[in-house]
Structure formats: structure tokens, C-alpha cells
Design an enzyme around this catalytic site. Structure first.
Site, mmCIF file in Angstrom:
data_model
loop_
_atom_site.group_PDB
_atom_site.id
_atom_site.type_symbol
_atom_site.label_atom_id
_atom_site.label_comp_id
_atom_site.label_asym_id
_atom_site.label_seq_id
_atom_site.Cartn_x
_atom_site.Cartn_y
_atom_site.Cartn_z
ATOM 1 C CB CYS A 187 -0.836 -0.058 1.267
ATOM 2 S SG CYS A 187 -1.533 1.509 1.723
ATOM 3 C CB THR A 189 -2.808 4.981 1.366
ATOM 4 O OG1 THR A 189 -3.517 4.179 0.430
ATOM 5 C CG2 THR A 189 -3.719 6.072 1.889
HETATM 6 P P1 5GP Z 1 -0.694 -6.730 4.273
HETATM 7 O O1 5GP Z 1 -1.189 -7.889 5.095
HETATM 8 O O2 5GP Z 1 -0.131 -7.177 2.976
HETATM 9 O O3 5GP Z 1 0.228 -5.850 5.065
HETATM 10 O O4 5GP Z 1 -1.973 -5.814 3.970
HETATM 11 C C1 5GP Z 1 -3.060 -6.295 3.257
HETATM 12 C C2 5GP Z 1 -4.107 -5.213 3.152
HETATM 13 O O5 5GP Z 1 -3.610 -4.072 2.436
HETATM 14 C C3 5GP Z 1 -5.338 -5.594 2.370
HETATM 15 O O6 5GP Z 1 -6.197 -6.457 3.073
HETATM 16 C C4 5GP Z 1 -5.952 -4.239 2.048
HETATM 17 O O7 5GP Z 1 -6.687 -3.721 3.121
HETATM 18 C C5 5GP Z 1 -4.711 -3.371 1.860
HETATM 19 N N1 5GP Z 1 -4.425 -3.151 0.432
HETATM 20 C C6 5GP Z 1 -4.367 -4.061 -0.568
HETATM 21 N N2 5GP Z 1 -4.045 -3.487 -1.738
HETATM 22 C C7 5GP Z 1 -3.924 -2.176 -1.506
HETATM 23 C C8 5GP Z 1 -3.626 -1.038 -2.326
HETATM 24 O O8 5GP Z 1 -3.361 -1.132 -3.518
HETATM 25 N N3 5GP Z 1 -3.619 0.173 -1.689
HETATM 26 C C9 5GP Z 1 -3.895 0.307 -0.369
HETATM 27 N N4 5GP Z 1 -3.912 1.530 0.158
HETATM 28 N N5 5GP Z 1 -4.136 -0.743 0.440
HETATM 29 C C10 5GP Z 1 -4.164 -1.965 -0.114
#
Ligand code: 5GP
Length: 346
Positions: A187, A189
């Protein structure tokens, strides 16, 4: 005038769980199964509340089959067609539907697909309404509409990071609110928009707000290892969702790539250029991509990762003296730290 909250907010990396006296002899004694009665659907959930994210590289039917066999949960990504859902429903035992949710966005097309699939598959009893920014009024209205149409379906909805919005989504009809803006492994953001909230504090505050209303929360994103998952549960998360930790396996989506004799898998954020081009044909002009595309080393069968993950959570329970996952937040004392690990050999 702009205001500043001066009280520090914390991430998983800022804390450790303090060990406590325990009567447990072995981690194998720890029970990770939880039972929840959802506030609005009144349904009972029983299982290990570790969740695969509804990213198209993670929340696949294959992932759901394997995780359900281990009593874990999968939010299936929203890009399967109605026919693919029908085929899935016809070829799987009904018990699998206790461990999956269908995901949906909030557009008119999403609504049509959601209602069509739910009508065709009466055994499907959980819905995950997912938007990047859960603070918008249209999102709250959409939750109300889904609650009205599906009074007995469990609704997961998010993402938000503050207590007052957790309350609003629960009152609108959500059973379990997804918490996390910006912590995800792919992400961007926080860099693109400068918006976010450190995940441990977000979970602590949102869990408190949800539990006050008999609602639930799912910590979503930011877990980089099993210890982080244990910290999220310790902070009060009822469910913990992860993307990166479940990516790169046989059961994950994403192309397998071979380079110099080594295998990798493609992993990308759901608002990355890759995902937008794949699902919408292009990146909409008005929005910046807020996700990364990466290749990660291929990790084989997800069953091995599940063992590792659950082993870590059991170990956290043993160290803190929690016989059951349910006791972990009661036993959890977090220590603020300036260093997580010894960096000598990293
Ligand atoms: P991880 O477990 O990989 O740290 O986080 C997974 C979460 O990241 C997902 O469930 C979703 O909420 C968030 N996420 C997935 N793709 C994106 C993206 O392209 N942008 C953003 N801002 N968040 C994402």
C-alpha cells in the site's frame, strides 16, 4: 485551525508483549478457536479468526479451500464472475461457507453481482464490503442497503481507523468493522495521500469502540510476521486479516515467474496500476495508484505457512499465560520499545 494529537500512536514495531507467569506446559495446549455471535446477523462464527485478504492475489477459491480445512477464514476477492461462483457453490461442501465471505465494492455493478450471487448460493452467509476509504456517506448508505436486503448475512465492512466511524458502520448494519488505512505491505496511501493511522493504536481504539456496541473488529494489514498477528489479537482484534503473509503460495493468485533458476510470484496492491489495468483496463485519470507491484520469492504450499503462523500465535499465548486466544487481550501488556530485534546478523 489545524490541530495536532500529541499523544503518540503506535505500530506493531513499537511494542512487544510482556511475558507473564503461566501454568501452561506446552504451546500445543493453547486453543486458538474462537466463537462469536455477531451483533446484527445474530449468526454464530466458530473458527480460528485468521483471515486471508480479499486481494485477487490472496483471496482465491484455492486459498479458501486450504484455509477452511485448517479452520481459517478467507474473504474471496470480488473479481470472480457469477458463473465461477455458481460452479464453486455446486462443487463444495456446505461447511466451507462457514469460513468464507464474498467481497463487494459499492458500485451499481457490484450490487447487481452481489445480489445475484447471494440469491444463487443460499449457503453463502457472509459479505465483506470493502472500500479504501470507509468514511464516506455513500458507504454507510450502502451498508444500510445490504443489511436491509440480507438481514441474516454477516457483514464485514471497512476500512476505517477511528472509534466514532466504527460505531457508525456498526449502527448502519455492519457486524465486524475492518480496521486499517495505510499499513499494508503493498500500500502506498501514506506516501501518496499522507493519510493513515498506526495500526496497533487503531486496533486498540477501534476494538474498544466496537466491543462497547457488541460489535467486532478485524485488523487489516501491516502484519509482517506471526508476532505482529499476536500483537493485533492482543490489542483486541477479533479477526486479523493479512495479504502479504499469504501471498506467493501455490494457492495464491499472481503469475509464477522464473528468473535465473529461481521462482517468484507477482504480488500487487488492489489499487496498484497492475490491478487497475487488469480489472478496469486502465488507471482512471482522477486517481493516483495507491499500491505497489512486486515479485516475491515463491513460497510453496500455504499449509506450511499456516503452521508457522499458528505456532507463533500459540507461542505468544504461552508466553503471556493465555490458555486460549480469547484470553490473550486480557493477558496482554505491551511494552514500548526502541528496538525489536538484535540486528547483528540481518
Ligand atoms: P498486508 O497484510 O499485505 O500488510 O496488507 C493487506 C491489506 O492491504 C489488504 O487487506 C488491504 O486492506 C490493503 N491493500 C491491498 N491493496 C492495496 C492497495 O493497492 N492500496 C492500499 N492503500 N491498500 C491496499
Amino acid at each position: 485551525m489545524p490541530s495536532i494529537i500529541n499523544e503518540p500512536k503506535l505500530d506493531f514495531k513499537d511494542v512487544l508483549l510482556r511475558p507473564k507467569r503461566s501454568t501452561l506446559k506446552s504451546r500445543s495446549e493453547v486453543d486458538l478457536t474462537r466463537e462469536y455471535v455477531f451483533r446484527n446477523s445474530k449468526r454464530t462464527y466458530t473458527g480460528i479468526p485468521v483471515v486471508a485478504s480479499n486481494m485477487d492475489t490472496v483471496g482465491t477459491f484455492e486459498m479458501a479451500d486450504t484455509l477452511a480445512a485448517n479452520s481459517l477464514f478467507t474473504t474471496i476477492h470480488k473479481h470472480y464472475s457469477i458463473d465461477q461462483w455458481k460452479e464453486y457453490g455446486a462443487s463444495r461442501p456446505e461447511s466451507i461457507f462457514d469460513h468464507i465471505a464474498i467481497s463487494s465494492g459499492i458500485s451499481d455493478n457490484d450490487w447487481t453481482k452481489l445480489t445475484t450471487v447471494c440469491d444463487a448460493l443460499p449457503q453463502l452467509n457472509a459479505i465483506c464490503l470493502d472500500v479504501a476509504n470507509g468514511y464516506s456517506e455513500v458507504f454507510v448508505d450502502f451498508i444500510r442497503k445490504v443489511r436491509e436486503q440480507f438481514p441474516q448475512h454477516t457483514i464485514f465492512a471497512g476500512n476505517v481507523v477511528t472509534g466514532e466511524m466504527v460505531e457508525e458502520l456498526i449502527i448502519a448494519g455492519a457486524d465486524c468493522v475492518k480496521v486499517g488505512i495505510g499499513p499494508g505491505s503493498v500500500c502506498t496511501t501514506r506516501k501518496k495521500a499522507g493519510v493513515g493511522y498506526p495500526q496497533l493504536s487503531a486496533v486498540l481504539e477501534c476494538a474498544d469502540a466496537a466491543h462497547g456496541l457488541n460489535g467486532h473488529v478485524m485488523s487489516d494489514g501491516g502484519c509482517t510476521n506471526p508476532g505482529d498477528v499476536a500483537k493485533a489479537f492482543g490489542a483486541g482484534a477479533d479477526f486479523v486479516m493479512m495479504g502479504g503473509l499469504f501471498a506467493g503460495h501455490d494457492q495464491s493468485g499472481g503469475d509464477l515467474i522464473e528468473k535465473d533458476g529461481r521462482k517468484y510470484k507477482l504480488f500487487y496492491g488492489m489499487s496498484s496500476d497492475t490491478a487497475m489495468k487488469k480489472h478496469h483496463g486502465s488507471v482512471a485519470e482522477y486517481r493516483a495508484s495507491e499500491g505497489k507491484t512486486i515479485t516475491i520469492p515463491y513460497r510453496g504450499d500455504v499449509n506450511d505457512t499456516v503452521l508457522d503462523l499458528l505456532g507463533g500465535i500459540r507461542s505468544a499465548c504461552t508466553y503471556t499465560g493465555a490458555r486460549k486466544l480469547k484470553e490473550l487481550p486480557k493477558r496482554a501488556t505491551f511494552i514500548r520499545v526502541t528496538q525489536q530485534t538484535n540486528e547483528m546478523y540481518t
